[in-house]
Structures are given as C-alpha cells and as structure tokens.
Design a protein around this motif. Structure first.
Motif, PDB file in Angstrom:
ATOM      1  N   THR A 179       0.844  -1.181   0.000  1.00  0.00           N
ATOM      2  CA  THR A 179       0.000   0.000   0.000  1.00  0.00           C
ATOM      3  C   THR A 179       0.880   1.231   0.000  1.00  0.00           C
ATOM      4  O   THR A 179       1.974   1.232   0.558  1.00  0.00           O
ATOM      5  CB  THR A 179      -0.932   0.009   1.225  1.00  0.00           C
ATOM      6  OG1 THR A 179      -0.131  -0.075   2.404  1.00  0.00           O
ATOM      7  CG2 THR A 179      -1.886  -1.169   1.179  1.00  0.00           C
ATOM      8  N   TRP A 180       0.394   2.261  -0.611  1.00  0.00           N
ATOM      9  CA  TRP A 180       1.147   3.497  -0.698  1.00  0.00           C
ATOM     10  C   TRP A 180       1.040   4.245   0.607  1.00  0.00           C
ATOM     11  O   TRP A 180      -0.032   4.368   1.196  1.00  0.00           O
ATOM     12  CB  TRP A 180       0.603   4.337  -1.840  1.00  0.00           C
ATOM     13  CG  TRP A 180       1.328   5.644  -1.999  1.00  0.00           C
ATOM     14  CD1 TRP A 180       2.476   5.837  -2.658  1.00  0.00           C
ATOM     15  CD2 TRP A 180       0.931   6.900  -1.485  1.00  0.00           C
ATOM     16  NE1 TRP A 180       2.858   7.160  -2.598  1.00  0.00           N
ATOM     17  CE2 TRP A 180       1.905   7.836  -1.866  1.00  0.00           C
ATOM     18  CE3 TRP A 180      -0.144   7.338  -0.731  1.00  0.00           C
ATOM     19  CZ2 TRP A 180       1.843   9.177  -1.523  1.00  0.00           C
ATOM     20  CZ3 TRP A 180      -0.205   8.676  -0.389  1.00  0.00           C
ATOM     21  CH2 TRP A 180       0.777   9.572  -0.789  1.00  0.00           C
ATOM     22  N   LYS A 181       2.173   4.711   1.098  1.00  0.00           N
ATOM     23  CA  LYS A 181       2.191   5.515   2.313  1.00  0.00           C
ATOM     24  C   LYS A 181       2.987   6.781   2.026  1.00  0.00           C
ATOM     25  O   LYS A 181       4.089   6.708   1.469  1.00  0.00           O
ATOM     26  CB  LYS A 181       2.853   4.763   3.462  1.00  0.00           C
ATOM     27  CG  LYS A 181       2.062   3.573   3.931  1.00  0.00           C
ATOM     28  CD  LYS A 181       2.742   2.887   5.080  1.00  0.00           C
ATOM     29  CE  LYS A 181       1.985   1.653   5.495  1.00  0.00           C
ATOM     30  NZ  LYS A 181       2.632   0.932   6.576  1.00  0.00           N
ATOM     31  N   SER A 182       2.457   7.864   2.414  1.00  0.00           N
ATOM     32  CA  SER A 182       3.139   9.127   2.210  1.00  0.00           C
ATOM     33  C   SER A 182       4.321   9.229   3.166  1.00  0.00           C
ATOM     34  O   SER A 182       4.258   8.789   4.311  1.00  0.00           O
ATOM     35  CB  SER A 182       2.174  10.292   2.474  1.00  0.00           C
ATOM     36  OG  SER A 182       2.869  11.515   2.460  1.00  0.00           O
ATOM     37  N   ASN A 183       5.406   9.802   2.692  1.00  0.00           N
ATOM     38  CA  ASN A 183       6.536  10.013   3.580  1.00  0.00           C
ATOM     39  C   ASN A 183       6.541  11.437   4.115  1.00  0.00           C
ATOM     40  O   ASN A 183       7.467  11.863   4.789  1.00  0.00           O
ATOM     41  CB  ASN A 183       7.852   9.706   2.862  1.00  0.00           C
ATOM     42  CG  ASN A 183       8.084  10.611   1.664  1.00  0.00           C
ATOM     43  OD1 ASN A 183       7.236  11.404   1.329  1.00  0.00           O
ATOM     44  ND2 ASN A 183       9.235  10.456   1.037  1.00  0.00           N
ATOM     45  N   LYS A 184       5.493  12.155   3.817  1.00  0.00           N
ATOM     46  CA  LYS A 184       5.357  13.531   4.283  1.00  0.00           C
ATOM     47  C   LYS A 184       4.676  13.532   5.641  1.00  0.00           C
ATOM     48  O   LYS A 184       3.695  12.835   5.854  1.00  0.00           O
ATOM     49  CB  LYS A 184       4.537  14.325   3.263  1.00  0.00           C
ATOM     50  CG  LYS A 184       4.479  15.790   3.546  1.00  0.00           C
ATOM     51  CD  LYS A 184       3.769  16.497   2.410  1.00  0.00           C
ATOM     52  CE  LYS A 184       3.784  17.992   2.669  1.00  0.00           C
ATOM     53  NZ  LYS A 184       3.112  18.708   1.584  1.00  0.00           N
ATOM     54  N   ALA A 185       5.207  14.293   6.549  1.00  0.00           N
ATOM     55  CA  ALA A 185       4.623  14.365   7.904  1.00  0.00           C
ATOM     56  C   ALA A 185       3.239  15.007   7.835  1.00  0.00           C
ATOM     57  O   ALA A 185       3.014  15.973   7.091  1.00  0.00           O
ATOM     58  CB  ALA A 185       5.522  15.170   8.829  1.00  0.00           C
ATOM     59  N   ALA A 186       2.319  14.437   8.578  1.00  0.00           N
ATOM     60  CA  ALA A 186       0.956  14.979   8.608  1.00  0.00           C
ATOM     61  C   ALA A 186       0.963  16.339   9.301  1.00  0.00           C
ATOM     62  O   ALA A 186       1.641  16.537  10.303  1.00  0.00           O
ATOM     63  CB  ALA A 186       0.025  14.027   9.338  1.00  0.00           C
ATOM     64  N   ALA A 187       0.206  17.249   8.760  1.00  0.00           N
ATOM     65  CA  ALA A 187       0.193  18.609   9.339  1.00  0.00           C
ATOM     66  C   ALA A 187      -0.924  18.794  10.297  1.00  0.00           C
ATOM     67  O   ALA A 187      -1.884  18.167  10.364  1.00  0.00           O
ATOM     68  CB  ALA A 187       0.081  19.642   8.235  1.00  0.00           C
TER      69      ALA A 187
END
Length: 70
Positions: A62-70
């Motif tokens: 599954t795709w997971k964002s590597n960007k921190a949640a804001a």
C-alpha cells in the motif's frame, strides 16, 4: 530445458514456421506472445513467454506518504 534466457533464431523459426522477420513479428503479435525487437529488427522472445513460466511478481504494497501529517 535450456538455460538460455531467450529463444534461439532456430527455435523462433520453428515456432513461427517462417524465417522472415516480418512473418515472425506478425505471428507473435497475432498469437499474443510477448516479444521485443532487437537493434536489427529481429524479434526476441523470452523462454518464460512461451513456456508458461510465471514472471517475477512485483512487490505489492500500500502506498504511504513520507510527508509528515500537518
């Protein structure tokens, strides 16, 4: 079973029943056999394409964002 990755020209001629490039390409396309053309226009077929060996499976995840949640 041969250890080479691709069919030889003789094997490809036997499979397609023609030694002509255009005839081989037409046969492969008509029968849905995966192939590519080399630098000289000759079709190249892997053994897995005609022997029914499963191709290497790609990792599915599954795709997971590597960007921190804001």
């Amino acid at each position: 079973m041969s250890t080479t990755l691709c069919l030889t020209r003789d094997e490809l001629t036997e499979l397609c029943r023609t030694s002509r490039k255009a005839g081989q390409v037409a046969f492969l396309r008509l029968n849905g056999i995966r192939h590519y053309l080399d630098a000289h226009g000759w079709p190249v077929v892997t053994r897995a394409a005609v022997e029914g060996q499963p191709e290497q499976a790609q990792a599915s995840g599954t795709w997971k964002s590597n960007k921190a949640a804001a």
